[in-house]
Design an enzyme around this catalytic site. Structure first.
Site, PDB file in Angstrom:
ATOM      1  N   HIS A 180     -78.949 -45.878 -65.165  1.00 22.81           N
ATOM      2  CA  HIS A 180     -78.455 -47.238 -64.925  1.00 22.81           C
ATOM      3  C   HIS A 180     -78.112 -47.338 -63.446  1.00 22.81           C
ATOM      4  O   HIS A 180     -77.276 -46.602 -62.936  1.00 22.81           O
ATOM      5  CB  HIS A 180     -77.229 -47.550 -65.773  1.00 22.81           C
ATOM      6  CG  HIS A 180     -76.712 -48.942 -65.558  1.00 22.81           C
ATOM      7  ND1 HIS A 180     -77.115 -50.016 -66.327  1.00 22.81           N
ATOM      8  CD2 HIS A 180     -75.854 -49.443 -64.632  1.00 22.81           C
ATOM      9  CE1 HIS A 180     -76.517 -51.116 -65.885  1.00 22.81           C
ATOM     10  NE2 HIS A 180     -75.741 -50.787 -64.862  1.00 22.81           N
ATOM     11  N   CYS A 181     -78.750 -48.265 -62.746  1.00 20.11           N
ATOM     12  CA  CYS A 181     -78.539 -48.436 -61.314  1.00 20.11           C
ATOM     13  C   CYS A 181     -77.532 -49.572 -61.082  1.00 20.11           C
ATOM     14  O   CYS A 181     -77.808 -50.726 -61.413  1.00 20.11           O
ATOM     15  CB  CYS A 181     -79.855 -48.745 -60.603  1.00 20.11           C
ATOM     16  SG  CYS A 181     -79.672 -48.956 -58.812  1.00 20.11           S
TER      17      CYS A 181
END
Length: 343
Positions: A180-181
């Protein structure tokens, strides 16, 4: 040395920020996280309980829930760098007759980067739902080590397809989950991995280009002023030849914002460059960062076996199909129809 003190404070702030961002990657087993948790336990004896609760809630909100805060910070940092580049560096370089295409290159990279950013943040990473679950299960085989058949996601209440993972930020299971960025406020999965790779590459190229142009400008200023062949008198009245440290101090006092920006984009280029190379390695070997991290617990072998001497499972990447096919899979993820044609 006022310059050195100021620069060291600046460097400490940047490195502390990077450390905090590394902490929020969700690796509870990491050395950095253990150190920070240990330090927080020591500080808990000093900090009031009410303040601790408020701080914990704020940190949980920042680092463990989906938020636009880092997107805003991302845009603000880009605006600050490009504002300084446009306001000072571009004007000075234009007066020194730098090539126009070279000066415009950062803006072209910015346009490409913003396009990749929007696509990456808005695209469906490969969300697994009850309607498409059967299709995703058929795409990848279970390797029996990292991905076991029959494992059910307790949140989504579905069997996890191979190479998928539940994202605690978004509360969804993602096909071929990478990570997850927080900077794009989205999961990176099978369907937006290509946009993330291009986003990361253009971001690295932007920082490197601005660093090169800014450094070239400062070098040109030094050469035109013939400062390297000069001398200066210190506080004791003694004359010294110009040294690198004195030269940096002089440039900092003359162009403080430009020198600060240059140090920031150089550090950014090194960090992003290393991360870009790591992502290229993952793409060429057909791994995700989630799989790479989990595979560190196991050894490697050409065969998937159970070793008799210590009864440890040895992991082999069964998803790699060669460099070209691995890279192609990033830009054109396999579907159920394609897999049926191959079989």
């Amino acid at each position: 040395m006022d310059f050195l003190t100021l620069f060291l404070v600046y460097l400490c702030v940047v490195l502390t920020t990077i450390a905090l961002l590394c902490m929020c990657s969700g690796r509870k087993e990491s050395f950095l996280t253990r150190c920070i948790n240990g330090a927080s336990q020591v500080l808990s004896f000093v900090i009031p309980t009410q303040l601790q609760r408020v701080t914990q809630k704020a940190l949980h909100r920042l680092f463990h829930t989906r938020s636009c805060l880092f997107v805003v910070l991302h845009i603000a940092l880009q605006a600050a760098v490009y504002g300084e580049y446009t306001w000072e560096v571009f004007v000075y370089c234009w007066e020194l007759q730098f090539h126009l295409l070279l000066l415009l290159l950062p803006y072209l990279l910015l346009a490409g980067n913003m396009g990749c950013f929007i696509l990456c943040s808005r695209a469906n990473p490969g969300i697994i739902t009850k309607s498409n679950h059967v299709s995703f299960v058929k795409i990848y085989a279970y390797d029996g080590v990292l991905f076991q058949k029959g494992i059910v996601c307790p949140t989504c209440n579905m069997e996890k397809p191979a190479r998928s993972k539940h994202c605690s930020f978004c509360s969804i299971c993602v096909h071929r989950f990478d990570h997850h960025c927080v900077w794009v406020n989205n999961c990176i999965g099978a369907f937006n991995a290509k946009y993330f790779f291009l986003y990361l590459f253009t971001l690295t190229a932007m920082a490197a280009t601005i660093a090169i142009i800014t450094a070239a400008f400062l070098i040109q200023v030094v050469l035109l002023s013939n400062m390297m062949h000069g001398s200066y008198i210190d506080d004791q009245g003694q004359e010294h030849a110009v040294e690198i440290l004195f030269l940096i101090q002089h440039l900092f006092l003359t162009f403080p914002r430009i020198v600060f920006m240059l140090s920031f984009v150089i550090l950014l280029t090194l960090v992003l460059g290393a991360y870009c190379c790591f992502n290229l390695y993952l793409a060429l070997t057909n791994q995700t960062s989630n799989e790479w991290y989990k595979s560190r617990r196991y050894g490697y072998s050409h065969h998937l076996t159970l070793q008799p001497h210590d009864r440890r499972v040895v992991y082999k990447n069964i998803y790699s199909k060669g460099v070209w096919m691995n890279l192609k899979e990033i830009f054109k993820p396999p579907t159920v129809l394609e897999r049926k044609k191959k079989t």
